[in-house]
Every structure is written in C-alpha cells, then in structure tokens.
Design an enzyme around this catalytic site. Structure first.
Site, PDB file in Angstrom:
ATOM      1  N   ALA A   1       0.670  -1.543  -0.284  1.00  0.00           N
ATOM      2  CA  ALA A   1      -0.002  -0.111  -0.898  1.00  0.00           C
ATOM      3  C   ALA A   1       1.293   0.730  -0.311  1.00  0.00           C
ATOM      4  O   ALA A   1       2.029   1.400   0.515  1.00  0.00           O
ATOM      5  CB  ALA A   1      -0.682  -0.162   1.541  1.00  0.00           C
TER       6      ALA A   1
ATOM      7  N   GLY B   1       0.888  -4.854   0.301  1.00  0.00           N
ATOM      8  CA  GLY B   1      -0.979  -5.505   0.071  1.00  0.00           C
ATOM      9  C   GLY B   1      -0.588  -5.829  -1.042  1.00  0.00           C
ATOM     10  O   GLY B   1      -1.416  -6.381  -2.025  1.00  0.00           O
TER      11      GLY B   1
ATOM     12  N   GLU C   1      -0.637  -9.539  -0.963  1.00  0.00           N
ATOM     13  CA  GLU C   1      -1.604  -9.889  -0.788  1.00  0.00           C
ATOM     14  C   GLU C   1      -2.678  -9.548  -1.749  1.00  0.00           C
ATOM     15  O   GLU C   1      -3.695 -10.354  -1.992  1.00  0.00           O
ATOM     16  CB  GLU C   1      -2.621  -8.893   1.286  1.00  0.00           C
ATOM     17  CG  GLU C   1      -2.134  -9.470   2.316  1.00  0.00           C
ATOM     18  CD  GLU C   1      -2.219  -7.738   2.719  1.00  0.00           C
ATOM     19  OE1 GLU C   1      -1.914  -6.275   2.572  1.00  0.00           O
ATOM     20  OE2 GLU C   1      -3.151  -7.970   3.492  1.00  0.00           O
TER      21      GLU C   1
ATOM     22  N   GLU D   1       4.638  -5.532   7.255  1.00  0.00           N
ATOM     23  CA  GLU D   1       4.149  -4.593   7.996  1.00  0.00           C
ATOM     24  C   GLU D   1       4.221  -4.036   9.125  1.00  0.00           C
ATOM     25  O   GLU D   1       4.209  -2.257   9.468  1.00  0.00           O
ATOM     26  CB  GLU D   1       1.849  -4.479   7.316  1.00  0.00           C
ATOM     27  CG  GLU D   1       1.308  -4.263   6.917  1.00  0.00           C
ATOM     28  CD  GLU D   1       1.444  -5.073   5.518  1.00  0.00           C
ATOM     29  OE1 GLU D   1       2.395  -6.844   6.006  1.00  0.00           O
ATOM     30  OE2 GLU D   1       0.851  -6.022   4.916  1.00  0.00           O
TER      31      GLU D   1
END
Ligand code: HXC
Length: 262
Positions: free
Chosen positions: A68, A113, A116, A136
């Site tokens: 992200a 992300g 993911e 993260e």
C-alpha cells in the site's frame, strides 16, 4: 474513462492488468486500487463480453507492488484506514469471486498489500527476482488487505505468524517451497508462461472451470461433508449444460471440443 495508475490489455479474452506506477514500485494508492477494481468489473462484469482469464502484474523490472502507498497512509486517521482496508478487501474479494481464473505474474517485490493482492489470485507465478513479504510490522501496523487470513491459508498458520511477526522478505524459490508460488521463471519468461497457462485454461469448458473455482473456494472453508455436497451439486448442474454435451461428444468423435460457455 482512461486509467492513470494501471493499464489494461485484452488479447483474445486474456485480460492483462498491469499496475503502472514503477517510480513508487507500483505502490497501491487509493486511486490505484479503485482503478484495479473498475478494470476487474469492466473486463468481466458483462457476461456477453466477458474475458476468459485475468493476469495481474506490475510495470517495470523491480516490482509487482511494494505494498500500500505508505505516503498516503501516513495521513490516515483510524476511520480513513478502515475505509482504505475495506477498499483493498473488496478488490481482493472481487478477484476471488470472478468466474474466470486469475493469475498473479509476480515480477519483483510483492510486499504488504502487493503480496495480499497476489494471494487473492487463483494461481501465483513468479520471476527469479521476485520477493514476497508482509513487512507491515516495520511500520507499526499489520496486513490490511486480507494477508492475515490468506497467508495462513496458503502457507499454514505457523509460517504465516513467522512471516507477519518478523516482516521478513523471502525470495521466489523460498515462496515456491512454502507453496505461495507455483513456479519460478527467468524475468523474460514469466508473462509468456502465465499467458500460456491462461490460454490453456481458456480452451477448457468455461462453466466447468468457473464451477471448479467456486467449489474449491467455498469448500476450503467448509467441513469436508459440506464441501463434498457442494461438489456433487455443481457436478450435477453441469450436466444440464451445452458444454457438457459438446465435451463428451467431442471425446467420442475424437475431435477437439468447441465450448461456448452455455
Ligand atoms: C510508497 C514506495 C513504497 C510504498 C517503495 N516506494 N515502496 N512508496 N509506498 N509501499 C517508493 C520509495 O519511496 C522510492 O521513492 C521508490 O519507491 C523506490 O524505492 P526504494 O526504497 O528507493 O527502492 P529499494 O532501495 O530498491 O527498496 C525497495 C523496497 C523498499 C525494499 C521495496 O522500497 C521498501 O521497503 N518499501 C516499502 C515496503 C513496505 O513496507 N510495504 C508494505 C506497506 S504497508 P523515491 O521517491 O524515494 O524514489 C501495506 C499495508 C497493506 O502494504 C494494507 C493496507 C490497508
């Protein structure tokens, strides 16, 4: 509407969606995730014009997606973070719900992300320079696009704990050994191999492939008897399809089947 953060190419129904922000290693900003969601809905939303498979990859030679967008996240309040997480979850859920196979062609960093997003695809292939991880915790947060659940399902809870608690990155071969990646290719061979797999699947009965996808996804969260019941229902339902008649007739007549998705 044109896209600013991705590009989409449709070649004979094989839709390749490329995250295209190489300067930030294809970081997933809100706008990028919104565009990915739109591209997925557009390519497969209309059954009459539906594609046959989706390949997701990243532009440039360094990254699939390095996570992200951290610059965007630095300004987020808890409610904004929740909305951002929900946006990513909706995209991952939409990929899993597509009636066609999805392939992640991981051509570099797939972190946070990005990892993911790859795990929301049916099949994950990687280039030799790919690296995976859920870093993260280095930022004081945890995965937010489904990594805690999907990584545990892919590699087992203990390995997922290790990767998420340490934030360690693993290379493509290690990811393959853990079952996160199916096969590893030299960078130039990754996309051609992903396209070959997509084309091979596209030549099969589309209803059968989509039912198999649905039953595997739903069944993996059910007790075995319930999962097997789903399989029986889907198996029987396919016997009402034109494609079943065609597939079996083609076998008896020793010719390739001509599937229509009906
Ligand atoms: C925004 C990013 C970025 C990211 C890299 N960049 N990752 N920008 N968000 N996630 C930018 C850098 O700021 C830099 O911009 C450029 O991309 C190149 O990165 P470098 O760090 O210079 O490259 P390199 O030294 O090769 O290191 C590559 C890297 C490192 C190991 C991937 O960039 C890195 O650790 N990135 C962060 C990875 C990460 O923590 N991902 C998880 C995010 S959290 P400039 O302008 O300086 O050239 C997450 C949560 C998901 O994903 C759930 C949310 C709800």
């Amino acid at each position: 509407m044109g896209y600013e953060n991705i590009h989409v190419e449709d070649s004979e129904g094989i839709v390749t969606v490329t995250i295209d922000r190489p300067k930030s290693l294809n970081a997933l900003s809100t706008a990028t995730i919104a565009e990915l969601s739109l591209a997925v809905a557009r390519a497969f939303g209309d059954p009459a014009a539906a594609g046959k498979a989706l390949i997701l990859t990243g532009a440039g030679e360094k990254a699939f997606a390095a996570g992200a967008d951290i610059f965007e996240m630095t300004r987020m309040s808890p409610p904004q973070a929740l909305a951002f997480s929900e946006l990513g979850h909706r995209l991952c859920d939409a990929l899993e719900a597509l009636p066609v196979p999805t392939i992640a062609a991981v051509n570099g960093f797939a972190l946070g992300g990005g990892c993911e997003l790859a795990m929301a695809c049916d099949l994950v292939y990687a280039s030799e320079n790919a690296q995976f991880g859920q870093p993260e915790v280095n930022l004081g947060v945890i995965p937010g696009f489904g990594g805690t659940s999907r990584l545990a399902r892919r590699v087992g809870p203990q390995r997922a704990r290790e990767l998420i608690f340490t934030g360690d990155r693993i290379d493509a071969k290690t990811a393959q050994r853990l079952g996160l990646v199916l096969a590893v290719f030299p960078p130039g061979e990754l996309l051609p191999n992903c396209r070959a797999v997509a084309k091979k699947i596209a030549g099969k009965g589309p209803l059968a492939v989509s039912q198999a996808k649905k039953v595997i996804a739903a069944g993996s969260d059910l007790p075995l008897p319930a999962a097997n019941a789903l399989e029986r229902q889907a198996f029987a339902a396919l016997f009402g399809s034109v494609d079943r008649t065609e597939g079996m007739a083609a076998f008896l007549e020793k010719r390739p089947a001509r599937f229509t998705g009906c």
